[in-house]
Motif scaffolding. Structure first.
Motif, mmCIF file in Angstrom:
data_model
loop_
_atom_site.group_PDB
_atom_site.id
_atom_site.type_symbol
_atom_site.label_atom_id
_atom_site.label_comp_id
_atom_site.label_asym_id
_atom_site.label_seq_id
_atom_site.Cartn_x
_atom_site.Cartn_y
_atom_site.Cartn_z
ATOM 1 N N TYR A 85 25.304 -45.561 -42.093
ATOM 2 C CA TYR A 85 24.895 -45.620 -40.697
ATOM 3 C C TYR A 85 24.241 -44.316 -40.284
ATOM 4 C CZ TYR A 85 25.222 -45.478 -35.635
ATOM 5 O OH TYR A 85 24.931 -45.334 -34.317
ATOM 6 N N GLU A 86 24.865 -43.191 -40.658
ATOM 7 C CA GLU A 86 24.305 -41.889 -40.292
ATOM 8 C C GLU A 86 22.960 -41.665 -40.970
ATOM 9 O OE1 GLU A 86 25.317 -39.683 -38.027
ATOM 10 O OE2 GLU A 86 26.947 -41.030 -37.507
ATOM 11 N N GLU A 87 22.829 -42.066 -42.228
ATOM 12 C CA GLU A 87 21.574 -41.889 -42.936
ATOM 13 C C GLU A 87 20.478 -42.742 -42.303
ATOM 14 O OE1 GLU A 87 19.666 -42.728 -47.315
ATOM 15 O OE2 GLU A 87 21.812 -42.345 -47.157
ATOM 16 N N SER A 88 20.791 -43.982 -41.981
ATOM 17 C CA SER A 88 19.781 -44.832 -41.374
ATOM 18 C C SER A 88 19.421 -44.339 -39.971
ATOM 19 C CB SER A 88 20.252 -46.286 -41.318
ATOM 20 O OG SER A 88 21.373 -46.414 -40.476
ATOM 21 N N LYS A 89 20.392 -43.775 -39.277
ATOM 22 C CA LYS A 89 20.117 -43.215 -37.958
ATOM 23 C C LYS A 89 19.158 -42.028 -38.086
ATOM 24 C CE LYS A 89 22.571 -41.331 -33.971
ATOM 25 N NZ LYS A 89 23.879 -40.930 -33.433
ATOM 26 N N PHE A 90 19.395 -41.160 -39.080
ATOM 27 C CA PHE A 90 18.509 -40.014 -39.300
ATOM 28 C C PHE A 90 17.099 -40.488 -39.666
ATOM 29 C CE2 PHE A 90 16.537 -36.942 -42.178
ATOM 30 C CZ PHE A 90 16.436 -35.868 -41.320
ATOM 31 N N LEU A 91 17.004 -41.463 -40.559
ATOM 32 C CA LEU A 91 15.691 -41.965 -40.960
ATOM 33 C C LEU A 91 14.965 -42.614 -39.792
ATOM 34 C CD1 LEU A 91 16.499 -43.446 -44.474
ATOM 35 C CD2 LEU A 91 15.286 -41.330 -43.940
ATOM 36 N N ARG A 92 15.697 -43.339 -38.961
ATOM 37 C CA ARG A 92 15.087 -43.958 -37.783
ATOM 38 C C ARG A 92 14.560 -42.895 -36.824
ATOM 39 N NH1 ARG A 92 17.639 -45.001 -33.192
ATOM 40 N NH2 ARG A 92 19.673 -44.921 -34.227
ATOM 41 N N LYS A 93 15.373 -41.873 -36.590
ATOM 42 C CA LYS A 93 14.935 -40.784 -35.706
ATOM 43 C C LYS A 93 13.741 -40.043 -36.301
ATOM 44 C CE LYS A 93 18.029 -40.789 -32.362
ATOM 45 N NZ LYS A 93 17.683 -40.875 -30.966
ATOM 46 N N ALA A 94 13.742 -39.864 -37.614
ATOM 47 C CA ALA A 94 12.630 -39.171 -38.274
ATOM 48 C C ALA A 94 11.341 -39.977 -38.154
ATOM 49 C CB ALA A 94 12.963 -38.907 -39.733
ATOM 50 N N LYS A 95 11.442 -41.303 -38.218
ATOM 51 C CA LYS A 95 10.250 -42.138 -38.063
ATOM 52 C C LYS A 95 9.737 -42.108 -36.631
ATOM 53 C CE LYS A 95 11.193 -45.304 -41.824
ATOM 54 N NZ LYS A 95 11.613 -46.650 -42.211
ATOM 55 N N GLU A 96 10.665 -42.042 -35.658
ATOM 56 C CA GLU A 96 10.257 -41.983 -34.254
ATOM 57 C C GLU A 96 9.592 -40.654 -33.932
ATOM 58 O OE1 GLU A 96 13.730 -42.618 -31.907
ATOM 59 O OE2 GLU A 96 13.970 -44.700 -32.550
ATOM 60 N N ASN A 97 10.098 -39.588 -34.512
ATOM 61 C CA ASN A 97 9.620 -38.244 -34.218
ATOM 62 C C ASN A 97 9.398 -37.491 -35.526
ATOM 63 O OD1 ASN A 97 8.846 -36.385 -32.377
ATOM 64 N ND2 ASN A 97 10.830 -36.252 -31.358
ATOM 65 N N PRO A 98 8.269 -37.693 -36.211
ATOM 66 C CA PRO A 98 8.082 -37.127 -37.545
ATOM 67 C C PRO A 98 7.954 -35.610 -37.582
ATOM 68 C CG PRO A 98 6.071 -38.165 -36.792
ATOM 69 C CD PRO A 98 7.130 -38.479 -35.772
ATOM 70 N N PHE A 99 7.727 -34.982 -36.455
ATOM 71 C CA PHE A 99 7.546 -33.537 -36.475
ATOM 72 C C PHE A 99 8.873 -32.779 -36.520
ATOM 73 C CE2 PHE A 99 3.482 -35.033 -34.962
ATOM 74 C CZ PHE A 99 2.614 -34.247 -35.695
ATOM 75 N N VAL A 100 9.981 -33.441 -36.220
ATOM 76 C CA VAL A 100 11.286 -32.779 -36.303
ATOM 77 C C VAL A 100 11.638 -32.444 -37.753
ATOM 78 C CG1 VAL A 100 13.754 -33.032 -35.877
ATOM 79 C CG2 VAL A 100 12.121 -33.691 -34.121
ATOM 80 N N PRO A 101 11.573 -33.411 -38.686
ATOM 81 C CA PRO A 101 11.861 -33.041 -40.072
ATOM 82 C C PRO A 101 10.844 -32.045 -40.642
ATOM 83 C CG PRO A 101 11.746 -35.428 -39.859
ATOM 84 C CD PRO A 101 11.416 -34.848 -38.537
ATOM 85 N N ILE A 102 9.595 -32.133 -40.191
ATOM 86 C CA ILE A 102 8.588 -31.168 -40.639
ATOM 87 C C ILE A 102 8.965 -29.773 -40.168
ATOM 88 C CG2 ILE A 102 6.176 -30.453 -40.333
ATOM 89 C CD1 ILE A 102 5.483 -33.465 -40.230
ATOM 90 N N GLY A 103 9.397 -29.660 -38.913
ATOM 91 C CA GLY A 103 9.827 -28.370 -38.379
ATOM 92 C C GLY A 103 11.042 -27.836 -39.104
ATOM 93 N N MET A 104 11.994 -28.713 -39.405
ATOM 94 C CA MET A 104 13.193 -28.285 -40.126
ATOM 95 C C MET A 104 12.835 -27.816 -41.536
ATOM 96 S SD MET A 104 15.840 -31.246 -38.892
ATOM 97 C CE MET A 104 17.001 -30.914 -40.187
ATOM 98 N N ALA A 105 11.981 -28.562 -42.218
ATOM 99 C CA ALA A 105 11.576 -28.186 -43.575
ATOM 100 C C ALA A 105 10.830 -26.857 -43.568
ATOM 101 C CB ALA A 105 10.710 -29.283 -44.183
ATOM 102 N N GLY A 106 9.948 -26.678 -42.604
ATOM 103 C CA GLY A 106 9.225 -25.410 -42.497
ATOM 104 C C GLY A 106 10.152 -24.250 -42.210
ATOM 105 N N PHE A 107 11.117 -24.466 -41.336
ATOM 106 C CA PHE A 107 12.085 -23.423 -41.007
ATOM 107 C C PHE A 107 12.833 -22.979 -42.257
ATOM 108 C CE2 PHE A 107 16.466 -22.256 -40.042
ATOM 109 C CZ PHE A 107 16.284 -21.229 -39.142
#
Length: 100
Positions: A9-31
């Motif tokens: 559930y947590e993994e699918s929630k993270f993936l869903r949020k990442a698809k809605e807002n793709p710049f968040v994981p990009i920002g985290m990866a860059g950080f």
């Protein structure tokens, strides 16, 4: 509820949020990328003080995250105020053609 179901559930929630807002994981990866790079370069800092090196690392990482967030907001505004009205206009035109 088992632990595997919670993890899924947590993994699918993270993936869903990442698809809605793709710049968040990009920002985290860059950080994390900038922090890792600057920590590797820690021994090669020369005569620079440790505190100055860490401040530069923090500013670079924060700058990347703020830039990613800004691009995310601009992209979101583009979708909401440019693409959606254009799609709505196209749908209205198509309805008008179908009525005739």
């Amino acid at each position: 509820m088992s632990y595997s179901a919670v993890d899924e559930y947590e993994e699918s929630k993270f993936l869903r949020k990442a698809k809605e807002n793709p710049f968040v994981p990009i920002g985290m990866a860059g950080f994390f990328g900038i922090v890792a790079y600057r920590l590797l370069k820690l021994k090669q800092r020369g005569n620079m003080k440790m505190s100055v090196h860490l401040i530069h690392m923090r500013v670079a990482a924060q700058g990347f995250v703020v830039g990613a967030m800004t691009l995310g907001v601009v992209y979101s505004m583009y979708k909401d105020f440019v693409l959606k009205p254009a799609e709505a206009q196209k749908a209205l035109e198509q309805k008008a053609v179908e009525k005739k």
